[in-house]
Scaffold this motif. Structure first.
Motif: not given
Ligand code: UD1
Ligand code: CA
Length: 454
Positions: A392-397, A409-413
Motif C-alpha cells: 500500500k501507498t499512503q498519501i496524506g491530505e 510501496a509500502p510507503v507513506e507520504i
C-alpha cells in the motif's frame, strides 16, 4: 391457485449454426432463456419447468443460480410432446403457463394480461396479428368470433392461410385439462409431430371457454431462429431501454447508440452522449454527464459528476461533482470522494482518492489512499507490486507529488509533504517535509558535441 410455468427450449436451433443451445444466445449479454426466467419470476410463479434437449450441461451451468425443474425431451417430437415431459411436475389444480424459450422480449405486463384472460375462461391464448403470418399457426374463429382451433401453416387450407391472427406459442390452461388433452394428441399431421396447438380444438369441442390476449408490443412475441433475428431483437431491446431511460429523465444524444446490459438507474437531467455502454448494476445521480464512448460497469456515480470521452469505469464508486477523463480507467475498488479529479491516461485500481484531490495526467495509482486536496503530478506511479506481493501507498491530505515520481510501496507520504519531481521514494516522508530523491544535476561547461566519423 398456483402458477406452474413450462418453458419450451428443446428445439435444436440449427439455423444459429452454433455449438451453444439456441436459448443460451444472448440479448444484452444475458441468455435469452434467462430473460424469460427473470420475467416469469416477476410474475410470482410457483415452479419453472424447463424442457431441454440439447446442451443440457451447458444449460444447467448457465442457469445454476435458478431453481428450475429440468425436463429432458430426448427426441424433439413436437411442442405437445415437449409439454408432456413436464407433466409429472404439474398438479391438476395448477394453472399452467406455456412459454417458448426463444422469444426473449416477452414482458411481465403481457404475461399478466394473458394470465388474467384465463381467469374468466378455461384456456387463454396469446395471439398477435401479423402482416406476414407465413409459417405460423393460425387462429381459427367461428362466426361469433370464438376461437375454434389453431391450424399450423403446413396443415392449413388456402382460406385459413389468409388469417393474420397467429399463435405466439404462449398459453395458459388448467393442469387437469392440459393432462387430459395431451393424452389425446396424435401425430397425424403434415409434420408428424405432437402439436400442442391441437389442444385448442379439443377444448372447443368440450365446450370450454377460450379467451385471448395480445401483447402490448408485437416484438415481445418475436422468436429467434438465426443471428440476424437475434441482432434485430437486440436492437429492439436497446431501443426499449433507451426510451425507458429518456422517460426517466435522461437526454440521450442518440438513442440508437446506447446500450444497457444490466440495470441502469438514473436521477434527473442526466446527459448521455453517443456509444455509452452500461453493464451490470449502474447508478447515475442527477445531472451526471457522460461523454462519448464510455463504458460503465457496476458503478455508482454521484450527482453533478462529469465523465469525459473514452473513459472506462468498473466496480467503482464516484461521489458528487467529480470529473473523470477523457481516457481515464477506474479499475475495481476505486473510490473517489466529492470533487476529486481524474484526468487523461490515468489508471486507478483499488484506491481511495480523497475530497478534491487531483490525479490529472498519465498516472498509475494502485492500492493507495490519497488524502483530501492532495495533488498527484503527471506521470506519478505507485510501485505497488514487487513481483510477488502488493503493498500500500499512503498519501496524506494536501500532499504534493512532483511529476514523474515513483512511490515504492509500502510507503507513506504524510500530510502536507512535497515530493520533488522525478523522485523515487522508498522511505516515509514526514508531514510538511520536502523529499527529493533523484540524481543531482551537474552542468559540464567543457562538453564537446560528438562529430561524425569519417
Ligand atoms: C409453433 C406453434 C405455432 C406458432 C409458433 C410461434 C405448434 C405445433 N406450433 O410453431 O402455432 O405460431 O410456434 O413461434 O406448437 N420445441 C420443443 N420441443 C419440440 C418442438 C419444439 O421444445 O419437440 C420448442 C422449441 O424449442 C421452441 C418452441 O417449442 O422454443 C416452438 O417450436 P418451433 O419448432 O419453433 O414451433 P413452430 O413449428 O415454429
Ligand atoms: Ca418457430
Amino acid at each position: 391457485m398456483s402458477l406452474s410455468v413450462v418453458i419450451l427450449a428443446a428445439g435444436k436451433g440449427t439455423r444459429m449454426k452454433s455449438n451453444l443451445p439456441k436459448v443460451l444466445h444472448k440479448i444484452a449479454h444475458k441468455p435469452m432463456v434467462e430473460h424469460i426466467i427473470n420475467t416469469v419470476e416477476s410474475l410470482g410463479s410457483d415452479a419453472i419447468n424447463l424442457v431441454y434437449g440439447h446442451g443440457g450441461d451447458m444449460l444447467k451451468q448457465a442457469l445454476s443460480n435458478y431453481n428450475v425443474n429440468w425436463c429432458l425431451q430426448a427426441e424433439q417430437l413436437g411442442t405437445g410432446h415437449a409439454v408432456m415431459q413436464a407433466v409429472d411436475n404439474i398438479k391438476d389444480t395448477d394453472d399452467v403457463l406455456v412459454l417458448v424459450g426463444d422469444a426473449p422480449l416477452i414482458s411481465t405486463e403481457t404475461l399478466n394480461k394473458l394470465v388474467s384472460a384465463k381467469q374468466n375462461a378455461d384456456l387463454a391464448l396469446l395471439t398477435v396479428d401479423l402482416d406476414n403470418p407465413t409459417g405460423m399457426g393460425r387462429i381459427v374463429r367461428d362466426d361469433t368470433n370464438n376461437i375454434e382451433a389453431i391450424v399450423e401453416h403446413k396443415d392449413a387450407t388456402d382460406e385459413q392461410r389468409k388469417i393474420n391472427e397467429i399463435n405466439t406459442g404462449m398459453m395458459v390452461m388448467g393442469g387437469a385439462d392440459l393432462k387430459r388433452w395431451l393424452g389425446n394428441l396424435s401425430s397425424d399431421n403434415a409434420q408428424n409431430e405432437y402439436y400442442l396447438t391441437d389442444v385448442i380444438e379439443m377444448a372447443a369441442s368440450e365446450g370450454k371457454k377460450i379467451s385471448s390476449a395480445q401483447p402490448d408490443w408485437h416484438r415481445e412475441v418475436e422468436g429467434v431462429n438465426n443471428r440476424v433475428q437475434l441482432a434485430s431483437l437486440e436492437c429492439a431491446y436497446q431501443h426499449r431501454m433507451a426510451e425507458q431511460i429518456m422517460m426517466q429523465g435522461a437526454t440521450l444524444a442518440d438513442p440508437h447508440r446506447f446500450d444497457v446490459r444490466g440495470n441502469l438507474e438514473i436521477g434527473n437531467d442526466v446527459y448521455i452522449d453517443i456509444n455509452a455502454v452500461f453493464e451490470g448494476e449502474v447508478e447515475l445521480g442527477s445531472n451526471v454527464s457522460i461523454g462519448p464512448n464510455c463504458i460503465l460497469r457496476n458503478c455508482k456515480i454521484g450527482d453533478n459528476t462529469k465523465i469525459e470521452a473514452f473513459s472506462l469505469i468498473e466496480d467503482s464508486t464516484v461521489a458528487e461533482a467529480c470529473t473523470i477523463g477523457p481516457y481515464a480507467r477506474l479499475r475495481p475498488g476505486t473510490d473517489l470522494a466529492e470533487g476529486a479529479k481524474v484526468g487523461n491516461f490515468v489508471e486507478i485500481k483499488k484506491s481511495k482518492i480523497g475530497k478534491g484531490a487531483k490525479v490529472n495526467h498519465l498516472s498509475y495509482i494502485g492500492d493507495a489512499e490519497v488524502g483530501a486536496t492532495a495533488n498527484i503530478g503527471a506521470g506519478t506511479i505507485t510501485c505497488n507490486y514487487d513481483g510477488v506481493n502488493k503493498s500500500k501507498t499512503q498519501i496524506g491530505e494536501g500532499a504534493f507529488i512532483g511529476s514523474n515520481s515513483s512511490l515504492v510501496a509500502p510507503v507513506e507520504i504524510a500530510d502536507g509533504a512535497t515530493i520533488g519531481a522525478g523522485s523515487t521514494i522508498t522511505k516515509k516522508v514526514e508531514a510538511n517535509h520536502l523529499a527529493i530523491a533523484r540524481g543531482k544535476q551537474r552542468n559540464i561547461s567543457s562538453w564537446q558535441k560528438p562529430t561524425k566519423n569519417k
